[in-house]
Design an enzyme around this catalytic site. Structure first.
Site, PDB file in Angstrom:
ATOM      1  N   GLU A  99      77.126 -31.774   7.665  1.00  0.00           N
ATOM      2  CA  GLU A  99      77.912 -31.929   8.891  1.00  0.00           C
ATOM      3  C   GLU A  99      77.603 -30.823   9.899  1.00  0.00           C
ATOM      4  O   GLU A  99      77.750 -31.017  11.104  1.00  0.00           O
ATOM      5  CB  GLU A  99      79.408 -31.930   8.533  1.00  0.00           C
ATOM      6  N   HIS A 130      66.818 -37.060 -16.502  1.00  0.00           N
ATOM      7  CA  HIS A 130      66.482 -38.358 -17.087  1.00  0.00           C
ATOM      8  C   HIS A 130      66.822 -39.482 -16.125  1.00  0.00           C
ATOM      9  O   HIS A 130      67.158 -40.577 -16.532  1.00  0.00           O
ATOM     10  CB  HIS A 130      67.196 -38.519 -18.423  1.00  0.00           C
ATOM     11  N   LYS A 148      84.755 -44.012  13.651  1.00  0.00           N
ATOM     12  CA  LYS A 148      86.189 -44.076  13.929  1.00  0.00           C
ATOM     13  C   LYS A 148      86.459 -44.973  15.136  1.00  0.00           C
ATOM     14  O   LYS A 148      87.369 -45.796  15.132  1.00  0.00           O
ATOM     15  CB  LYS A 148      86.737 -42.671  14.236  1.00  0.00           C
TER      16      LYS A 148
END
Lengths: 429, 429
Positions: free
Chosen positions: A280, A301, A415
């Protein structure tokens, strides 16, 4: 003064004297900027300030909650969620609830109806406190979760609910501040000059962490030691800046991904805090290293194949703590059918440390640059230190990229879209 | 026959007729290769075979374990771990233990001494069964964990331990097979022509999944439907191949990272299964998309900033299930201090679905190609379908890259280095 609790080792990449000279002045300038600007850099000086009264108040609230409640439900998202959960997960047991029987459960970090439905059912026979954390109160996910939790608490506890809801928010502004004042809830303050992802050492993180039974004074003490060490402006003596410059250099060389790796599964959530901090802070203006994380041995793995041998687009930052509480010896077996008796004088933590060395060497052999960050012990003190180390490194790193380490304009986009869609439906239904 | 339970929508990228034509022949050739080669492609036809006896045997073992035990400890790593945990996490409750009170706990996927120390303490008052899963028995991490668990079971249960240890391994070869024969443990077979990361629909995944209380017949039925649909060799009618070609095309265009994203937190571990599948199949010869994953809403407030606005190196695959069991209505609040009453006729799952739409639109606006994969319902049937869908898509995708989808040479590198270091110490101590 400079102890550098974080030891840095570089494999397959280097910070040569020439490079140190090249970055020396720029690092110095950014250092001065971070010390003097008022743009959300409250966290820089925060560990030096006297927080005795605040810590006492948090500890008292935490003790009350631990005495009365079985569950603390924390409503928050992003920086109001990831930091507390990171420290909680790193330092509480793997199985069952935390040592003293209290659970800290998070809500408002997702919008799953199943999750909140099951949560409400799960807490029905348990004593509950709620801590809602939001600077503004305007972020939809935690606001909706708090709406549910508040109504639940009022229906269940009546007037007593006022004592059982604790609000962590701005000192003056915002919807949540108003709600807290109107209802008379206990309040903790989020300093206005500290942004979400830099706020874990404020009441945002400290209250849930203290409720989880972790020593917040040790956490703050570690951060203070780091803050002292990292007052050093000189690249040659500041390990946080060396980390910042090294990763920046690798970015400039064309690496796209930084992979944070640990060998202790309790650090998974700490990785996620780190991802938000760097992602961010740096991911803007079409720039930035993509921060992601793995946990070994599991991921050796899995994505290990890619790291060793896939697209050469990543470097690795290995995080290692020398001492971890709790260990187990490999038992001797007279049958020795698995051929592992040669390890029966060893403990798992010892073998894990050797596996870490083997991994670093193998990945370096595969052409992957490896930065090793090593700390003496996995505990509150050293995590406090490391949090500050990463925050200082991140601010430096973002400034080297010439982006603002403290804003997040891109988070607004979804948003807005979501709100548009919800509002459309509001009109049409 | 072709229902295509997975609906695919593309934003900001396209699979035009021209492109379909360009890939048509290559896809056809690879399809034929996967149907006819004997190189670890046992999983392709597996869902068509009659497994009635095997499923009954697994269900009987699972019922026995669920009746007698409180905890099943599963020792495995990589493909012997990620698949079972993925399905278990996706379909069991968020809080507390699984519905019928039995816990499935994994071990041998890490080398943390603290983890195994705490595990042994945690199970001391609980009835325990053990399932060890390894094709060879030679992988150090699960072999060491099994050594510990075996000794624990023998000390605690004496001869009865033989009944309580179940081995999932090769039919003929390997250390673990030998140990199982010597001790007389119950055994389930890992088909020799199915590799670890393609093995979740064999006893490797099915026993732990059944013990967790999940309907393995529905899982297998979903896989069978997918296998039927994906017998279709034509790109235009095979959604798995469309997904494979789309992501390959984006890779060719220079995208470096594929980000698998969901809006339901129970899918986090499913993401990790997907990461191994694609990362280990494709990440070789310095090629491949780096597969990584996020969970929204959490990560919209974290790495979301980078996705929207950071380095333009990634595309996003949004995984969405239309129906999820369990939901919660947003309550009405007369005070409406948070201004959210306009959502009080809504449920969380509805708002979550709208948030998914908003995210897809915002990210596409930000220049991020978005592949949407949508399924009707989050349940065993549709997860079985999706597992097969991804395996077929992955094999196609790796073949388009011209790498072997079924080997993992790079995983050996760290094993060798670790062994060298351990052997050195063996000599010196």
């Amino acid at each position: 003064m400079v102890n550098n609790l974080v030891q840095t080792t570089l494999l397959n990449c280097s910070l040569e004297t020439k490079l140190i000279e090249a970055y020396h002045q720029k690092v110095n300038e950014i250092h001065r900027y971070l010390e003097t600007t008022n743009d959300l850099t409250g966290w820089v000086e925060y560990p030096f300030q006297n927080h005795d009264n605040l810590l006492l108040e948090i500890e008292n609230a935490a003790n009350e909650i631990r005495t009365v409640a079985d569950v603390l439900v924390v409503a928050g998202i992003g920086g109001s969620f990831l930091g507390a959960r990171a420290i909680q997960d790193a330092l509480t047991p793997y199985f069952g609830n935390a040592k003293n029987g209290i659970e800290v459960i998070y809500v408002g970090q997702n919008m799953s109806g199943a999750y909140i439905n099951q949560l409400i059912d799960y807490i029905k026979d348990k004593e509950v406190y709620v801590n809602v954390i939001s600077k503004s109160g305007g972020t939809m996910e935690p606001a909706l979760a708090f709406r549910v939790m508040r109504q639940y608490m009022e229906e269940r506890y009546g007037k007593e609910s006022i004592e059982r809801i604790i609000v962590t928010t701005d000192a003056e502004k915002g919807l949540l501040k108003k709600m807290a004042d109107n209802s008379g809830y206990r309040q903790f303050v989020i300093p206005s000059d500290i942004g979400g992802r830099y706020s874990v050492l404020t009441p945002v993180g400290l209250l849930p962490i203290a409720v989880a039974g972790i020593d917040i004074r040790a956490l703050m003490q570690g951060a203070k030691v780091a803050a002292l060490e990292m007052q050093e402006s000189d690249l040659e003596h500041n390990h946080a800046y060396q980390y910042a410059v090294t990763r920046h250099m690798l970015y400039e060389q064309g690496f796209k991904i930084e992979l944070l790796a640990s060998f202790e599964p309790s650090l998974n959530k700490f990785h996620e805090w780190w991802m938000q901090l760097f992602g961010e802070s740096e991911g803007k203006q079409k720039k930035g290293l993509f921060p992601t994380c793995v946990n070994y041995s599991t991921d050796l793995h899995s994505i290990g194949q890619f790291i060793q041998d896939g697209s050469p687009i990543l470097f690795e930052t290995l995080l290692h703590f020398h001492e971890i509480e709790g260990d187990f010896s490999v038992p001797f077996d007279t049958r020795n059918e698995d051929g592992l008796n040669y390890l029966s004088n060893r403990t798992f933590n010892e073998i894990n440390a050797i596996s870490k060395q083997g991994t670093a060497l193998a990945h370096a052999d595969g052409g992957v640059p490896v930065i090793q960050l090593e700390l003496p012990k996995l505990d509150a003190y050293h995590l406090g230190y490391l949090i500050y180390f990463f925050m200082k490194a991140c601010a430096m790193s973002a400034c080297l990229l010439e982006v603002n380490p403290f804003d997040q304009p891109g988070v607004e986009a979804y948003k807005r879209k979501m709100l548009e869609l919800l509002q459309e439906e509001k009109v049409t239904t």
